[in-house]
Design a protein around this motif. Structure first.
Motif, PDB file in Angstrom:
ATOM      1  N   LEU A 184       0.823  -1.216   0.000  1.00  0.00           N
ATOM      2  CA  LEU A 184       0.000   0.000   0.000  1.00  0.00           C
ATOM      3  C   LEU A 184       0.853   1.261   0.000  1.00  0.00           C
ATOM      4  CD1 LEU A 184      -3.008  -0.545   2.408  1.00  0.00           C
ATOM      5  CD2 LEU A 184      -3.053  -0.078  -0.024  1.00  0.00           C
ATOM      6  N   ASN A 185       1.960   1.237   0.744  1.00  0.00           N
ATOM      7  CA  ASN A 185       2.734   2.456   0.915  1.00  0.00           C
ATOM      8  C   ASN A 185       3.871   2.619  -0.067  1.00  0.00           C
ATOM      9  OD1 ASN A 185       2.098   4.324   3.204  1.00  0.00           O
ATOM     10  ND2 ASN A 185       1.753   2.320   4.126  1.00  0.00           N
ATOM     11  N   GLU A 186       4.460   1.498  -0.490  1.00  0.00           N
ATOM     12  CA  GLU A 186       5.675   1.614  -1.295  1.00  0.00           C
ATOM     13  C   GLU A 186       5.433   1.364  -2.777  1.00  0.00           C
ATOM     14  OE1 GLU A 186       8.434   2.761  -0.283  1.00  0.00           O
ATOM     15  OE2 GLU A 186       7.996   2.837   1.852  1.00  0.00           O
ATOM     16  N   TYR A 187       4.509   0.486  -3.096  1.00  0.00           N
ATOM     17  CA  TYR A 187       4.360   0.103  -4.492  1.00  0.00           C
ATOM     18  C   TYR A 187       3.089   0.659  -5.135  1.00  0.00           C
ATOM     19  CZ  TYR A 187       8.250  -3.111  -3.880  1.00  0.00           C
ATOM     20  OH  TYR A 187       9.482  -3.637  -3.641  1.00  0.00           O
ATOM     21  N   ALA A 188       1.983   0.638  -4.384  1.00  0.00           N
ATOM     22  CA  ALA A 188       0.713   1.027  -4.990  1.00  0.00           C
ATOM     23  C   ALA A 188       0.732   2.494  -5.396  1.00  0.00           C
ATOM     24  CB  ALA A 188      -0.419   0.771  -4.012  1.00  0.00           C
ATOM     25  N   LYS A 189       0.085   2.793  -6.510  1.00  0.00           N
ATOM     26  CA  LYS A 189      -0.026   4.178  -6.944  1.00  0.00           C
ATOM     27  C   LYS A 189      -1.072   4.840  -6.053  1.00  0.00           C
ATOM     28  CE  LYS A 189      -0.480   6.748 -11.239  1.00  0.00           C
ATOM     29  NZ  LYS A 189      -1.870   7.239 -11.332  1.00  0.00           N
ATOM     30  N   GLN A 190      -0.647   5.886  -5.345  1.00  0.00           N
ATOM     31  CA  GLN A 190      -1.568   6.543  -4.412  1.00  0.00           C
ATOM     32  C   GLN A 190      -2.692   7.207  -5.195  1.00  0.00           C
ATOM     33  OE1 GLN A 190      -0.978   6.113  -1.056  1.00  0.00           O
ATOM     34  NE2 GLN A 190       0.693   4.854  -1.826  1.00  0.00           N
ATOM     35  N   GLY A 191      -3.902   6.960  -4.751  1.00  0.00           N
ATOM     36  CA  GLY A 191      -5.034   7.544  -5.445  1.00  0.00           C
ATOM     37  C   GLY A 191      -6.335   7.046  -4.836  1.00  0.00           C
ATOM     38  N   PHE A 192      -7.377   7.141  -5.611  1.00  0.00           N
ATOM     39  CA  PHE A 192      -8.704   6.827  -5.108  1.00  0.00           C
ATOM     40  C   PHE A 192      -8.806   5.387  -4.611  1.00  0.00           C
ATOM     41  CE2 PHE A 192     -13.059   5.334  -5.883  1.00  0.00           C
ATOM     42  CZ  PHE A 192     -13.728   6.190  -5.037  1.00  0.00           C
ATOM     43  N   ILE A 193      -8.303   4.454  -5.414  1.00  0.00           N
ATOM     44  CA  ILE A 193      -8.456   3.035  -5.056  1.00  0.00           C
ATOM     45  C   ILE A 193      -7.722   2.720  -3.764  1.00  0.00           C
ATOM     46  CG2 ILE A 193      -7.943   0.672  -5.799  1.00  0.00           C
ATOM     47  CD1 ILE A 193      -8.352   1.625  -8.665  1.00  0.00           C
ATOM     48  N   VAL A 194      -6.497   3.226  -3.632  1.00  0.00           N
ATOM     49  CA  VAL A 194      -5.736   2.970  -2.412  1.00  0.00           C
ATOM     50  C   VAL A 194      -6.442   3.577  -1.204  1.00  0.00           C
ATOM     51  CG1 VAL A 194      -3.598   3.558  -1.223  1.00  0.00           C
ATOM     52  CG2 VAL A 194      -3.522   2.624  -3.522  1.00  0.00           C
ATOM     53  N   ARG A 195      -7.016   4.779  -1.420  1.00  0.00           N
ATOM     54  CA  ARG A 195      -7.751   5.406  -0.310  1.00  0.00           C
ATOM     55  C   ARG A 195      -8.931   4.542   0.104  1.00  0.00           C
ATOM     56  NH1 ARG A 195      -7.278  10.424  -2.514  1.00  0.00           N
ATOM     57  NH2 ARG A 195      -9.469  10.591  -3.068  1.00  0.00           N
ATOM     58  N   MET A 196      -9.635   3.981  -0.900  1.00  0.00           N
ATOM     59  CA  MET A 196     -10.776   3.116  -0.608  1.00  0.00           C
ATOM     60  C   MET A 196     -10.336   1.863   0.141  1.00  0.00           C
ATOM     61  SD  MET A 196     -13.691   4.212  -1.407  1.00  0.00           S
ATOM     62  CE  MET A 196     -13.286   5.888  -1.058  1.00  0.00           C
ATOM     63  N   ILE A 197      -9.197   1.302  -0.295  1.00  0.00           N
ATOM     64  CA  ILE A 197      -8.705   0.089   0.369  1.00  0.00           C
ATOM     65  C   ILE A 197      -8.361   0.392   1.826  1.00  0.00           C
ATOM     66  CG2 ILE A 197      -6.792  -1.567   0.435  1.00  0.00           C
ATOM     67  CD1 ILE A 197      -6.761  -1.453  -2.615  1.00  0.00           C
ATOM     68  N   ARG A 198      -7.710   1.540   2.044  1.00  0.00           N
ATOM     69  CA  ARG A 198      -7.379   1.936   3.421  1.00  0.00           C
ATOM     70  C   ARG A 198      -8.638   2.050   4.261  1.00  0.00           C
ATOM     71  NH1 ARG A 198      -3.111   5.375   1.732  1.00  0.00           N
ATOM     72  NH2 ARG A 198      -1.200   4.237   2.143  1.00  0.00           N
ATOM     73  N   LEU A 199      -9.645   2.678   3.683  1.00  0.00           N
ATOM     74  CA  LEU A 199     -10.901   2.868   4.405  1.00  0.00           C
ATOM     75  C   LEU A 199     -11.516   1.511   4.738  1.00  0.00           C
ATOM     76  CD1 LEU A 199     -12.647   5.342   5.186  1.00  0.00           C
ATOM     77  CD2 LEU A 199     -14.041   4.836   3.190  1.00  0.00           C
ATOM     78  N   ALA A 200     -11.476   0.599   3.763  1.00  0.00           N
ATOM     79  CA  ALA A 200     -12.066  -0.724   3.971  1.00  0.00           C
ATOM     80  C   ALA A 200     -11.332  -1.460   5.085  1.00  0.00           C
ATOM     81  CB  ALA A 200     -12.002  -1.523   2.676  1.00  0.00           C
ATOM     82  N   ILE A 201      -9.997  -1.329   5.091  1.00  0.00           N
ATOM     83  CA  ILE A 201      -9.223  -2.018   6.134  1.00  0.00           C
ATOM     84  C   ILE A 201      -9.564  -1.455   7.502  1.00  0.00           C
ATOM     85  CG2 ILE A 201      -6.902  -2.349   7.050  1.00  0.00           C
ATOM     86  CD1 ILE A 201      -5.941  -2.564   4.163  1.00  0.00           C
ATOM     87  N   ALA A 202      -9.642  -0.123   7.575  1.00  0.00           N
ATOM     88  CA  ALA A 202      -9.975   0.504   8.852  1.00  0.00           C
ATOM     89  C   ALA A 202     -11.349   0.061   9.321  1.00  0.00           C
ATOM     90  CB  ALA A 202      -9.903   2.016   8.728  1.00  0.00           C
TER      91      ALA A 202
END
Lengths: 271, 546
Positions: free
Chosen positions: B323-341
């Motif tokens: 999530l932090n080093e490889y993924a391109k930061q953007g909408f999808i990563v934000r959604m994934i973070r939200l889902a994990i939380a």
């Protein structure tokens, strides 16, 4: 102030006369952080081998950006775009067949803020060779010692190589970073305002180190301190708002600049 | 007016309010831990045995358990307030109850008889009474008034030694019979499933006969020895007189121990207390978990937490790294973070149901069909077990580890990462040499939080592998030593079981507090271990001050 610069420049006058080989060349270089913001405009510059070249200019003029193009550190920032060519030894460093790791091994970098790793001194210096595949212990040891000696740090740390690098003073940390870059046996060393966060004595030490390194390495140094540029460099490039205004031998640029803009800047009329 | 305004501006009141908030939190924590400690720590202390004589002639011998004020209404409708005492009188097999409430007004006489004896039994709970006579180990005439009690202890020792001998013999017989019973199950299973031809089954039957013949002589010998031992042990008896004068004669092997708390000094009581604590920590439970120890539950809890950590840490760290080093930061990563939380907020029972459906039925069922088809329909992995419970909890604690690791990764100075790349390291070398070591304290914080959450969780375990009483530990001497498919016991579930599912809740209540205290201690211990590791790492990787 003018007198100071004049004295410093005279020291370097001998250097100008000898025959020079161009090691790094940019051709029509344009750089964008975002599609709208053009940070570097049509830069054409040829950096001579085994000389110290200084980039000066007001804050935000693009001198650091230009420096970070040379080892492709700007690649880390998402959304950037680069047009034109940068050639090192005739090889375009942005062409796909260039190995990024090899490029960065060849073009070392020292940052504005010293950034020693949270490891001991020995490990810090050996980091570069290790990640680049040097495993032989004797060779590593030799590299560490010679790099520390070249960076003028060996006398101060030879008895505490196994202590944390973070316990060193600010100036020592910066010289450790220089030693760390040297351990990779680079051809070119990029220095991004290496002394801007240091006190005058430490700054002096760094400049002495550069003085000793100039015989063997091509050094490109970004500085906002004009006296420093005059003291240490053979050539100076003056950049403003993304344009390369003037690139000349340091003595010429500081005493008899071609451009009116350069004269205004170095005499302190703006900037 | 101005003064009031400046009072609010200075924020003096907020010092009080924030301090008050802290004080309240501390108070609540101290309250809950205090109650658990007071109630739990006193459980093993041998309190005095008291003899109560009532107006109506009834006599009770036992330990004061509780006192209470009660409102009684008499025939005329008049309400009077009386003080009542709850006495643990034991002797459940005689009285049919363990406790009795008496009105303090009815007590004629109260005394602490020196010879009052508390008997701990393997079954039916405690007994209270006086020793009348017993079968002595040595000759009868050597017993006198002074050594009466110590000789009784000797007889008990003998009876218990015989008891363990009997168990050993029983085990030897079982071991002898194991190959036979294995063969018999195989025969009956292959008959049911029709996996073998008639000739093969005939062959197996012949083998069965062979085994029977070869072991019969040894078996007979063992069985006769066993019988002899049993007879001998049944002969060692003790006659006990209860408070109301009834005589009861019991074989001594039914007792765990007996002692006279009224004659014990404080030091003796302290020694006894420590023995009981040790027994609690190291022995198996008895009497549907209301007596004895909780060792299998401790073992199960710790093993489960370890398995959970082994499962959750690699996945959580890998996910956070990507999530932090490889993924391109953007909408999808934000959604994934939200889902994990948000995953952290899903009720734990939902994870339990998922664990049951996915791990137990789908994964376990598949494993059974592929590797344990010979024992079907008896499930091996296709039923709850410590592996599935650990994996379910790993899933439950994954968000905690991911979030904490992400924070650790974000705290790694960008200058160090750039420095590494500028020296020609690849991204992976940078992650391995710079990011991971520096993020280690953050990762361990995640582990600490995961352990705290996982060790205290009960609901998902109840449907994925925890049982009231596990016949064997998940780790033992038989190959392959760690039995991940086995069901296990857990302290959290033990608390629930003893406190709410026990047939004798009143007697088991102190056990609940003690077990709760133990669980807290274990969680604190596991956390201290992780904190110790984290502090060591922090010292090593303190960030540059310059």
């Amino acid at each position: 102030m003018n007198v100071d610069i004049g004295n410093a420049v005279r020291k370097n006058e001998e250097a100008e006369t000898s025959e020079e080989r161009i090691v790094l060349e940019t051709k029509d270089l344009n750089f964008y952080y975002t599609p709208e913001v053009k940070t570097l405009k049509n830069i054409n510059i040829s950096i001579p081998e085994k000389k110290v070249t200084a980039f000066i200019g007001p804050s935000g003029c693009g001198k650091s950006t230009l420096l970070r193009c040379f080892n492709r550190m700007n690649d880390l920032i998402p959304g950037v775009k680069l047009e034109g060519k940068i050639e090192i030894d005739g090889q375009d460093i942005y062409s796909p067949e260039v190995n990024l790791e090899d490029l960065r091994k060849k073009v070392g970098m020292v940052f504005q803020k010293s950034n020693p790793f949270p490891m001991d001194i020995w490990e810090n210096v050996a980091f570069g060779p290790k990640v680049n595949g040097v495993t032989d212990k004797v060779e590593l040891e030799e590299l560490v010692v010679s790099s520390l000696k070249q960076a003028d740090l060996w006398r101060e740390v030879k008895d505490r190589l196994k202590t944390s690098a973070l316990d060193l003073s600010g100036g020592q940390q910066q010289r450790l970073c220089i030693a760390r870059a040297l351990a990779n046996k680079p051809e070119i060393i990029l220095m991004d305002e290496p002394a801007s966060a240091l006190d005058p004595i430490s700054t002096n030490k760094i400049e002495e180190t550069i003085e000793e390194l100039r015989a063997n390495y091509t050094i490109i140094i970004v500085t906002h301190n004009m006296q420093q540029a005059a003291r240490v460099s053979d050539y100076t490039a003056f950049l403003m708002t993304g344009d390369l205004v003037e690139f000349n031998s340091t003595s010429t640029l500081f005493t008899n600049p071609d451009e009116k803009l350069t004269e205004d800047y170095i005499t302190g009329r703006f900037g | 007016m101005k003064r009031i305004l400046s009072f609010w501006k200075r924020g003096d009141s907020f010092i009080l309010i924030t301090a008050g908030g802290l004080l309240f939190s501390i108070f609540m924590v101290v309250l809950i831990v205090g109650i658990i400690m007071v109630k739990g720590l006193g459980f093993f202390w041998p309190s005095d045995i008291e003899l109560f004589q009532l107006k109506n002639g009834e006599r009770f011998l036992g330990q004061v358990w509780d006192t209470e004020q009660a409102r009684l209404t008499d025939k005329n409708g008049k309400v009077r307030i009386v003080n009542q005492t709850n006495i643990k009188i034991g002797n459940r097999d005689i009285y049919g109850r363990d406790f009795v409430w008496i009105n303090n007004d009815d007590i004629v006489k109260k005394s602490t008889p020196k010879n009052g004896v508390e008997f701990e039994r393997w079954e039916y709970g405690n007994m209270y009474g006086f020793i009348k006579s017993f079968t002595p180990v040595s000759s009868k005439d050597r017993i006198n008034k002074d050594n009466f009690f110590s000789e009784a202890q000797k007889s008990l020792k003998k009876a218990l030694a015989l008891k363990s001998q009997i168990e050993e013999k029983q085990n030897a017989i079982n071991k002898l019979l194991t190959p036979l019973s294995k063969l018999q199950t195989e025969i009956s299973l292959s008959e049911i499933n029709k996996t073998r031809s008639k000739a093969e089954i005939e062959n197996l039957r012949k083998q069965e006969e062979g085994i029977k013949n070869s072991i019969s002589a040894k078996l007979e010998l063992l069985q006769s020895e066993l019988l002899k031992l049993k007879e001998e042990n049944a002969g060692i008896k003790m006659t006990i007189v209860t408070a109301d004068g009834k005589s009861v004669t019991l074989p001594l092997y039914k007792f765990v121990r007996f002692f006279r708390p009224n004659q014990m000094s404080v030091m003796e009581k302290a020694g006894f207390y420590l023995t009981k604590v040790w027994e609690f920590l190291t022995e198996d439970p008895r009497e549907s978990n209301t007596e004895g120890g909780v060792f299998p539950a401790i073992f199960g809890t710790v093993l489960m937490v370890i398995l959970m950590s082994i499962a959750v840490v690699p996945f959580g760290v890998l996910a956070a790294l990507y999530l932090n080093e490889y993924a391109k930061q953007g909408f999808i990563v934000r959604m994934i973070r939200l889902a994990i939380a948000n995953l952290a907020g899903v009720p734990s029972i939902v994870f339990g149901i998922f664990g049951l459906g996915f791990f137990v039925y789908i994964l376990g069922g598949t494993i059974d069909r592929l590797f344990f088809s010979s024992t079907l329909p008896e499930p091996t992995f296709g039923t709850g077990g410590i592996l599935w419970a650990s994996l379910t909890l790993a899933l439950l604690t994954l968000p905690v580890v991911v979030v904490a690791t992400e924070e650790g990764i974000l705290a790694v100075p960008k200058a160090n990462k750039e420095g590494s790349l500028a020296l020609g390291s690849t991204k992976w070398q940078m992650i391995r040499k710079i990011v991971l070591p520096n993020a280690m304290p953050g990762i361990l914080t995640g582990v600490i939080l995961a352990i705290s959450r996982g060790a205290g969780e009960v609901a998902p375990l109840m449907i994925t592998g925890v049982v009231k009483l596990a016949p064997s530990l998940p780790l033992d001497g038989t190959f392959p030593f760690i039995h991940l498919e086995r069901k296990f016991m857990h302290l959290g579930f033990h608390i629930y079981d003893v406190g709410f599912q026990s047939p004798n809740v009143e007697a088991a209540l102190p056990m609940v507090y003690t077990t709760a205290l133990l669980l807290i201690v274990i969680v604190v211990a596991l956390n201290l271990l992780a904190i110790y590791m984290r502090n060591n790492l922090k010292k090593k990787y303190k960030t540059s001050t310059f």
